[in-house]
Design a protein around this motif. Structure first.
Motif, mmCIF file in Angstrom:
data_model
loop_
_atom_site.group_PDB
_atom_site.id
_atom_site.type_symbol
_atom_site.label_atom_id
_atom_site.label_comp_id
_atom_site.label_asym_id
_atom_site.label_seq_id
_atom_site.Cartn_x
_atom_site.Cartn_y
_atom_site.Cartn_z
ATOM 1 N N MET A 38 0.836 -1.183 0.000
ATOM 2 C CA MET A 38 0.000 0.000 0.000
ATOM 3 C C MET A 38 0.884 1.251 0.000
ATOM 4 N N THR A 39 0.591 2.161 -0.875
ATOM 5 C CA THR A 39 1.350 3.402 -0.974
ATOM 6 C C THR A 39 0.699 4.473 -0.112
ATOM 7 N N ILE A 40 1.520 5.189 0.618
ATOM 8 C CA ILE A 40 1.026 6.266 1.479
ATOM 9 C C ILE A 40 1.435 7.598 0.849
ATOM 10 N N ALA A 41 0.458 8.458 0.637
ATOM 11 C CA ALA A 41 0.724 9.785 0.064
ATOM 12 C C ALA A 41 1.169 10.725 1.186
ATOM 13 N N LEU A 42 2.177 11.543 0.887
ATOM 14 C CA LEU A 42 2.679 12.512 1.857
ATOM 15 C C LEU A 42 2.436 13.921 1.341
ATOM 16 N N TYR A 43 1.886 14.770 2.208
ATOM 17 C CA TYR A 43 1.597 16.157 1.843
ATOM 18 C C TYR A 43 2.255 17.083 2.851
ATOM 19 N N GLN A 44 2.606 18.291 2.411
ATOM 20 C CA GLN A 44 3.204 19.290 3.292
ATOM 21 C C GLN A 44 2.408 20.579 3.198
ATOM 22 N N ARG A 45 2.085 21.139 4.340
ATOM 23 C CA ARG A 45 1.429 22.437 4.375
ATOM 24 C C ARG A 45 2.487 23.530 4.267
ATOM 25 N N PRO A 46 2.122 24.726 3.817
ATOM 26 C CA PRO A 46 3.096 25.821 3.671
ATOM 27 C C PRO A 46 3.855 26.147 4.954
ATOM 28 N N ALA A 47 3.209 26.091 6.105
ATOM 29 C CA ALA A 47 3.887 26.388 7.375
ATOM 30 C C ALA A 47 5.021 25.391 7.623
ATOM 31 N N PHE A 48 4.793 24.135 7.288
ATOM 32 C CA PHE A 48 5.826 23.111 7.435
ATOM 33 C C PHE A 48 6.987 23.386 6.475
ATOM 34 N N LYS A 49 6.672 23.675 5.226
ATOM 35 C CA LYS A 49 7.703 23.919 4.206
ATOM 36 C C LYS A 49 8.594 25.102 4.571
ATOM 37 N N ARG A 50 7.980 26.164 5.092
ATOM 38 C CA ARG A 50 8.728 27.377 5.455
ATOM 39 C C ARG A 50 9.811 27.076 6.488
ATOM 40 N N VAL A 51 9.449 26.336 7.510
ATOM 41 C CA VAL A 51 10.405 26.026 8.574
ATOM 42 C C VAL A 51 11.403 24.975 8.096
ATOM 43 N N TYR A 52 10.922 23.969 7.393
ATOM 44 C CA TYR A 52 11.769 22.856 6.971
ATOM 45 C C TYR A 52 12.931 23.319 6.092
#
Length: 92
Positions: free
Chosen positions: A1-15
């Motif tokens: 089973m494949t799990i899709a991963l998503y990132q919100r803008p707040a996460f991307k900014r800090v990461y």
């Protein structure tokens, strides 16, 4: 089973501002949550439905907020405890 991963803008900014060794610690936490999403503590009240996982990142406690269901994980925010929940409520 494949799990899709998503990132919100707040996460991307800090990461994107993290150093390489900090990113490694975040990656380890993310891998752990992909395999076992119940590691994080479920929040109540304003943040109902959000789970937060606490982990060690270069001798500092970091938090990783996420949403999950059987087929996906959505990374909401990552960072040290200072103002973490306040910022998480604002970005939600």
């Amino acid at each position: 089973m494949t799990i899709a991963l998503y990132q919100r803008p707040a996460f991307k900014r800090v990461y994107k501002k993290l150093h390489a060794n900090q990113r490694d610690a975040v990656h380890d936490a993310m891998r752990a949550l992909v395999t076992n999403p119940l590691l994080g503590e479920e929040k109540k009240g304003d943040l109902a439905g959000v789970r937060v996982h606490k982990f060690d990142c270069i001798n500092q406690l970091y938090l990783l907020a996420y949403l999950w269901d059987e087929s996906s994980r959505t990374w909401l925010a990552v960072g040290p405890h200072e103002n973490f929940y306040r910022d998480l409520k604002r970005s939600r």
